[in-house]
Design a protein around this motif. Structure first.
Motif, short mmCIF file in Angstrom:
data_model
loop_
_atom_site.label_atom_id
_atom_site.label_comp_id
_atom_site.label_asym_id
_atom_site.label_seq_id
_atom_site.Cartn_x
_atom_site.Cartn_y
_atom_site.Cartn_z
N PHE A 1 3.91 -6.21 4.47
CA PHE A 1 3.55 -6.09 5.89
C PHE A 1 3.48 -4.62 6.32
O PHE A 1 2.69 -4.26 7.19
N GLN A 2 4.31 -3.77 5.71
CA GLN A 2 4.26 -2.34 6.05
C GLN A 2 2.95 -1.69 5.62
O GLN A 2 2.41 -0.83 6.31
N PRO B 1 -0.43 -6.68 -3.78
CA PRO B 1 -0.44 -6.35 -5.21
C PRO B 1 -1.30 -7.33 -5.99
O PRO B 1 -1.30 -8.54 -5.72
N ARG B 2 -2.04 -6.82 -6.96
CA ARG B 2 -2.89 -7.67 -7.79
C ARG B 2 -2.47 -7.54 -9.24
O ARG B 2 -2.75 -6.52 -9.89
N VAL B 3 -1.81 -8.55 -9.73
CA VAL B 3 -1.37 -8.53 -11.14
C VAL B 3 -2.57 -8.49 -12.07
O VAL B 3 -2.51 -7.91 -13.16
N TRP C 1 7.08 -0.20 -3.93
CA TRP C 1 6.67 0.16 -2.56
C TRP C 1 7.24 1.53 -2.18
O TRP C 1 6.56 2.33 -1.53
N ARG C 2 8.46 1.80 -2.59
CA ARG C 2 9.06 3.10 -2.25
C ARG C 2 8.26 4.25 -2.85
O ARG C 2 7.97 5.25 -2.19
N PHE C 3 7.88 4.12 -4.12
CA PHE C 3 7.06 5.15 -4.75
C PHE C 3 5.73 5.31 -4.03
O PHE C 3 5.24 6.42 -3.81
#
Length: 435
Positions: free
Chosen positions: A206-207, A212-214, A149-151
């Motif tokens: 939520f942000q 994500p879809r594996v 998420w940070r990236f």
């Protein structure tokens, strides 16, 4: 379809006005620095708390789990998020969102697969080390998703969200560490650290309002294979070298030596944490510089690396002046073993900081072959210097060997960036990549 920068591309993009571009750059870098500060404080606090709670030998076991996490983290970054920041920084929102779905799904898949391996290995090892690795395996999916998420947020230019996410992790750490201290085992601290990261990973959903879809991981790996697999080898050689050095140092000198090195690294924590996550800020910004003003990329990288190295040297000088009383307050019994390593580790961090400027430039250029060669050379020097120094002069010798290796590796990074910039100036034919 969105044109994306790849190796050798020279895009003709209309640059925004200089004043607004500089203000936007300062804003993004400010959030990057704030996020790295939050990450640094959390990592530093965890290390200090565990060191004081467990003592030097058990802290050495925790450090082995930490180093192993670093290897897995770099696998995830190489396959999932490094291609994201190179190719989807500053692109339209729809393109970014589609890439994030696949990229975060890949990170989650990597965490699940390698987490299962770590659990099996931990159960098989037993003893002091086994439970820590089993606990790490359980927590890896959440740890890697939080990092992804940070990236993603920095690629979108919304570093504020990355900062908030790291703050959430830090807040969740507080009660988790208190509970772990009552249990008093290495595995409990690993579980507490990973569980708090999982809270932040859930908040990232939520942000972003992106799930994500594996199942999209295979498609992402296929689309990004020209960069992803090279970055995978590059990243794993970096963290794998650190892991080999830690394991080798433990075998040659003892687990206490691993704890002493980790304690000294904690003292340099603000800069090491920035170095570990530097691509969150610098690669997207270097990619923007390349698109808007390619002739400024070399200067940008030099200012970045030089500023990082200078700051590390100043911090190291301050540590040398720190009274033993404060060191003991921070690290407890670990301080006496770590204090004698401050000078070589400071020089090593300064050398690494200088090299990160060149590394960001090579990543922005998409020069994966060159960056891979640099990292393989630097990693070989790191392992050779660290273990050779340990054989010759124990823990202190290992630290000096690593410092010499890091400075040598930095020189190679800059030579390769100089060559890559020359090739980029000569090649004016764009290569178009569609998302």
């Amino acid at each position: 379809m969105t044109p994306m920068t790849t190796e050798g591309e020279n895009p003709q993009t209309t640059a925004p006005p200089a004043g607004s571009a500089k203000r936007a750059l300062v804003g993004r870098l400010s959030w990057g620095l704030a996020d790295q500060a939050a990450s640094s404080i959390s990592n530093f606090a965890v290390g200090i708390y565990v060191a004081r709670s467990l003592g030097v030998t058990a802290f050495g076991v925790f450090s082995l789990a930490w180093v192993t996490y670093g290897v897995v983290l770099n696998v995830s970054r190489g396959l999932a998020t490094d291609p994201l920041v190179v190719r989807f920084s500053g692109v339209p929102d729809a393109s970014w969102r589609g890439a994030v779905v696949r990229s975060t799904g890949t990170a989650l898949g990597v965490g699940t697969a390698l987490g299962a391996v770590s659990v099996v290995a931990g159960l098989g090892l037993g003893g002091r080390v086994g439970p820590a690795f089993a606990a790490l395996g359980v927590m890896l999916p959440g740890l890697l998703l939080q990092d992804a998420w940070r990236f993603a947020f920095f690629a979108a230019g919304t570093g504020r969200k990355a900062f908030v996410n790291d703050v959430v992790w830090g807040i969740a750490l507080i009660p988790a560490m208190v509970v772990a201290a009552r249990v008093g085992s290495v595995a409990a601290f690993v579980l507490a650290w990973g569980a708090s990261a999982t809270v932040a990973a859930a908040y990232g959903y939520f942000q972003s309002d992106i799930g994500p879809r594996v199942t999209e991981a295979r498609g992402w790996l296929r689309e990004q294979r020209d960069l992803g697999y090279r970055y995978l080898v590059e990243n794993v050689s970096l963290s794998g070298a650190s892991q080999l050095r830690a394991y080798g140092l433990g075998a040659i000198v003892g687990l206490g030596a691993v704890g002493a090195v980790r304690g000294a690294e904690l003292l340099m924590g603000p800069f090491l944490a920035v170095l570990m996550g530097l691509s969150l800020v610098t690669v997207p910004e270097a990619a923007r510089v390349l698109r808007q003003a390619p002739h400024r990329l070399g200067r940008f990288c030099l200012l970045l690396g030089g500023g990082q190295a200078g700051a590390a040297l100043l911090w190291g000088a301050a540590l040398l002046l720190m009274p033993d009383r404060l060191g003991e307050l921070a690290l407890g019994d670990v301080w006496h073993s770590s204090a004698q390593l401050i000078v070589p580790i400071t020089l090593g961090v300064a050398g690494a900081g200088l090299g990160t400027g060149a590394a960001a430039g090579l990543r922005a250029l998409g020069a994966a072959r060159r960056s891979l060669r640099c990292q393989l050379f630097a990693s070989a020097c790191y392992v050779g210097g660290g273990l050779g120094g340990a054989v010759m002069a124990g823990t202190v010798g290992s630290a000096w060997g690593v410092a010499a290796a890091t400075v040598s590796g930095s020189a190679v990074w800059w030579l390769q960036l100089r060559s890559a910039l020359g090739e980029h100036r000569q090649n004016s034919i764009p290569e178009v990549r569609t998302s």
